[in-house]
Enzyme design. Structure first.
Site, PDB file in Angstrom:
ATOM      1  N   LYS A 128       0.863  -1.185   0.000  1.00  0.00           N
ATOM      2  CA  LYS A 128       0.000   0.000   0.000  1.00  0.00           C
ATOM      3  C   LYS A 128       0.900   1.236   0.000  1.00  0.00           C
ATOM      4  O   LYS A 128       1.745   1.404   0.892  1.00  0.00           O
ATOM      5  CB  LYS A 128      -0.893  -0.034   1.250  1.00  0.00           C
ATOM      6  CG  LYS A 128      -2.216   0.662   1.091  1.00  0.00           C
ATOM      7  CD  LYS A 128      -3.112   0.330   2.273  1.00  0.00           C
ATOM      8  CE  LYS A 128      -4.397   1.122   2.234  1.00  0.00           C
ATOM      9  NZ  LYS A 128      -5.157   0.970   3.467  1.00  0.00           N
ATOM     10  N   VAL A 129       0.708   2.082  -1.002  1.00  0.00           N
ATOM     11  CA  VAL A 129       1.610   3.215  -1.230  1.00  0.00           C
ATOM     12  C   VAL A 129       0.792   4.507  -1.270  1.00  0.00           C
ATOM     13  O   VAL A 129      -0.233   4.564  -1.964  1.00  0.00           O
ATOM     14  CB  VAL A 129       2.347   3.031  -2.587  1.00  0.00           C
ATOM     15  CG1 VAL A 129       3.299   4.178  -2.852  1.00  0.00           C
ATOM     16  CG2 VAL A 129       3.082   1.698  -2.639  1.00  0.00           C
TER      17      VAL A 129
END
Ligand code: G3P
Length: 217
Positions: free
Chosen positions: A87-88
């Protein structure tokens, strides 16, 4: 439509999994902190424990904000289990990292998305999922569901492979509207998933059936 649960609580994940409707899990640093998980090794172990419960994708969020840091952290997270999705955050170095991960077959979830432009950028970079935060947009007087509709329409027009993961879902009507609009995934708290079960006429009907069944015994 896929159902993800938005929590790092193992009991809640097990409960949703046991219901037989769970397709994955999303977490974030706030949810990990809520469970009291501290220190790198404990964090990695906790993600592994989540992966052992569920059959689908498990989003694990990076906390670095520079390209090199995001890549190093993402690669470490991805090495925990093949179910891990990195998750960025939707920031400049995050977009660059999403492109890097896409080129290296690492799945990503672009988070903290609040506009159609950001969602377009995430798809162009090759994100596996994009996470628009419905509830937080509503909190500041916007219309989170309208954003979901816009993103679904843009992605359909151009055939982007990125899946729309409606996040920050606060209640059942949010979830139902997401399903109507065509969001690919909804991530929500256990209370919202269980909320789908409820209807007063079901309770009244069941009570009557059970009472009548007694008469036949
Ligand atoms: O995991 C991201 C998102 O679902 C957060 O939701 O309720 O903290 O706005 P919320």
């Amino acid at each position: 439509m896929k159902f993800f649960i938005d929590t790092a609580n193992l009991d809640e994940i097990r409960e949703a999994h046991d219901l037989g409707v769970l397709d994955g899990v999303t977490t974030n640093p706030s949810l990990m902190a809520k469970e009291g998980i501290k220190g790198r090794d404990n964090i990695l172990r906790h993600y592994k424990a989540i992966c052992e419960i569920v059959d689908g994708d498990v989003s694990a969020e990076v906390v670095s904000t520079d390209f090199k840091g995001i890549v190093a952290e993402g690669e470490l997270l991805a090495s925990i289990d093949e179910k891990i999705v990195v998750k960025v955050p939707m920031i400049k170095d995050g977009v660059k990292a999403i492109r890097y991960f896409a080129n290296n077959n690492i799945k990503t979830n672009c988070t903290l998305v609040f506009s159609a432009g950001q969602a377009l950028l995430a798809a162009k970079a090759g994100a596996t999922y994009v996470s628009p935060f419905i509830g937080r947009i509503d909190d500041v007087g916007g219309d989170g569901l309208e954003l979901i509709q816009q993103i679904v329409s843009i992605y359909n027009t151009y055939g982007f492979a990125t899946e729309v993961l409606a996040a920050s879902i606060r209640h059942v009507p949010h979830l139902i509207r997401c399903a109507e609009i065509g969001a690919d995934v909804a991530t929500c708290p256990l209370s919202v998933i269980l909320g789908l079960l409820k209807h007063p006429l079901t309770d009244i009907g069941l009570e009557k059936f059970l009472a009548d069944a007694k008469k036949t015994m």
